[in-house]
Design an enzyme around this catalytic site. Structure first.
Site, PDB file in Angstrom:
ATOM      1  N   ARG A 102      54.971  61.367  30.775  1.00 60.41           N
ATOM      2  CA  ARG A 102      54.481  62.407  29.876  1.00 60.41           C
ATOM      3  C   ARG A 102      53.011  62.214  29.505  1.00 60.41           C
ATOM      4  NH1 ARG A 102      54.083  66.715  30.184  1.00 60.41           N
ATOM      5  NH2 ARG A 102      56.257  66.660  30.870  1.00 60.41           N
ATOM      6  N   LYS A 137      33.135  71.238  20.823  1.00 59.08           N
ATOM      7  CA  LYS A 137      34.439  71.799  20.451  1.00 59.08           C
ATOM      8  C   LYS A 137      35.520  71.187  21.339  1.00 59.08           C
ATOM      9  CE  LYS A 137      32.292  76.007  18.731  1.00 59.08           C
ATOM     10  NZ  LYS A 137      32.061  77.454  18.918  1.00 59.08           N
ATOM     11  N   LYS A 169      20.193  73.684  13.041  1.00 53.52           N
ATOM     12  CA  LYS A 169      20.898  74.951  12.914  1.00 53.52           C
ATOM     13  C   LYS A 169      20.527  75.638  11.600  1.00 53.52           C
ATOM     14  CE  LYS A 169      24.684  75.283  15.196  1.00 53.52           C
ATOM     15  NZ  LYS A 169      26.093  75.244  15.659  1.00 53.52           N
ATOM     16  N   GLU A 199      18.181  76.366  16.714  1.00 48.98           N
ATOM     17  CA  GLU A 199      18.970  77.586  16.792  1.00 48.98           C
ATOM     18  C   GLU A 199      18.138  78.757  16.278  1.00 48.98           C
ATOM     19  OE1 GLU A 199      23.331  77.999  15.394  1.00 48.98           O
ATOM     20  OE2 GLU A 199      22.124  78.809  13.747  1.00 48.98           O
ATOM     21  N   ASP A 220      21.127  82.430  19.758  1.00 46.30           N
ATOM     22  CA  ASP A 220      22.485  82.475  19.224  1.00 46.30           C
ATOM     23  C   ASP A 220      22.932  83.901  18.904  1.00 46.30           C
ATOM     24  OD1 ASP A 220      24.870  81.123  18.323  1.00 46.30           O
ATOM     25  OD2 ASP A 220      24.240  81.561  16.282  1.00 46.30           O
TER      26      ASP A 220
END
Length: 283
Positions: A102, A137, A169, A199, A220
């Protein structure tokens, strides 16, 4: 084991942690039904078309359970496979085959899913200069495997974490009082070898990021028309990166804007595992 470029100690940690989670003090079913000295042969077969990834990691799983385990892959990571293809033959402790099944499949199926999805995006921009980038992510604790799988699919790894590339950002910009002071402050604090990405969401911010000396400018959530203008403004003074809600249907249009890179969170945050089965051949 095939060379992966991954840190062996990190792989050991990942697999050991997964064993603690899955096996605990022992596989009470297998250990009470299968004699310790019994050996067996097994195979893994593709149940869908895709790109294979994670073979050396699966091998490591079984060899930690049985150091004398025999592993005979028919493909290498990054290869295209078809439904019905024999991926690997193995032989060793019957207990190891059943207990490790597994975990080995979970890792390979996820990694192959990432590689397969990445390959679709790479194919869409083939013939252009565009690189397909991943993001942060990823599954916590499995980032190295997720990003390895992106490379197996033909993609390019973006920053590995918060430590290897500056990404300024919107919230950083607000706190610093603008793009220019944010870049200035960062340049004073970090080595010149570390790239600085900024960004941007509009053309004025693009212009400011260029003047501030950004190495990479993220465009962005811009539409294609604005991105085309932004690329013209940048004009090779920085690397341009398209980001935000990227999908296969948009990709060719975004590539046509002239951007250098397209970053895509969906490569790793919405993975559909590639279906692979393991079967006993002989015991």
């Amino acid at each position: 084991m095939e060379e992966t470029g991954l840190d062996i100690q990190e792989l050991e940690y990942i697999i050991d942690h997964a064993f603690r989670e899955d096996i605990g003090e022992g596989d009470i079913t297998t250990n009470n039904l299968v004699p310790e000295t019994t050996s067996a042969k097994a195979s893994m077969t593709a149940k869908a078309d895709g790109i294979i990834a994670g073979l050396p990691i699966a091998e490591m799983v079984f060899k930690k359970l049985d150091p004398n385990f025999s592993w005979n892959p028919k493909f290498t990571d990054g290869d295209a496979i078809k439904k019905g293809d024999l991926i690997v033959e193995m032989e060793g402790s019957f207990r190891a085959i059943l207990t490790g099944e597994r975990l080995a499949l979970n890792l390979m199926q996820r990694m192959s899913g990432i590689a397969s999805e990445t390959a679709k995006y790479v194919a869409e921009v083939r013939g252009t200069k565009v690189q397909i980038l991943d993001t942060r992510k990823t599954v916590p604790g499995l980032r190295s495997l997720d990003k390895y799988a992106v490379k197996a699919g033909g993609g390019t790894n973006h920053r590995i974490g918060l430590y290897d590339l500056v990404m300024i950002k919107d919230n950083h910009i607000k706190l610093a009082g603008g793009i220019t002071p944010a870049v200035k402050q960062i340049r004073k604090a970090v080595p010149s070898t570390i790239k600085v990405e900024v960004e941007t969401t509009n053309l004025n911010e693009v212009r400011e990021a260029i003047s501030a000396g950004a190495d990479i400018i993220m465009l962005d959530n811009m539409n294609n028309e604005m991105m085309t203008e932004a690329v013209g403004i940048i004009n090779g003074k920085a690397i341009s990166e398209a980001s935000g809600n990227m999908n296969l249907s948009r990709l060719k249009g975004v590539a046509a804007t002239g951007v250098d890179c397209i970053s895509i969170g969906a490569l790793t945050h919405s993975v559909i595992a590639l279906d692979i089965s393991q079967n006993i051949i002989q015991s």
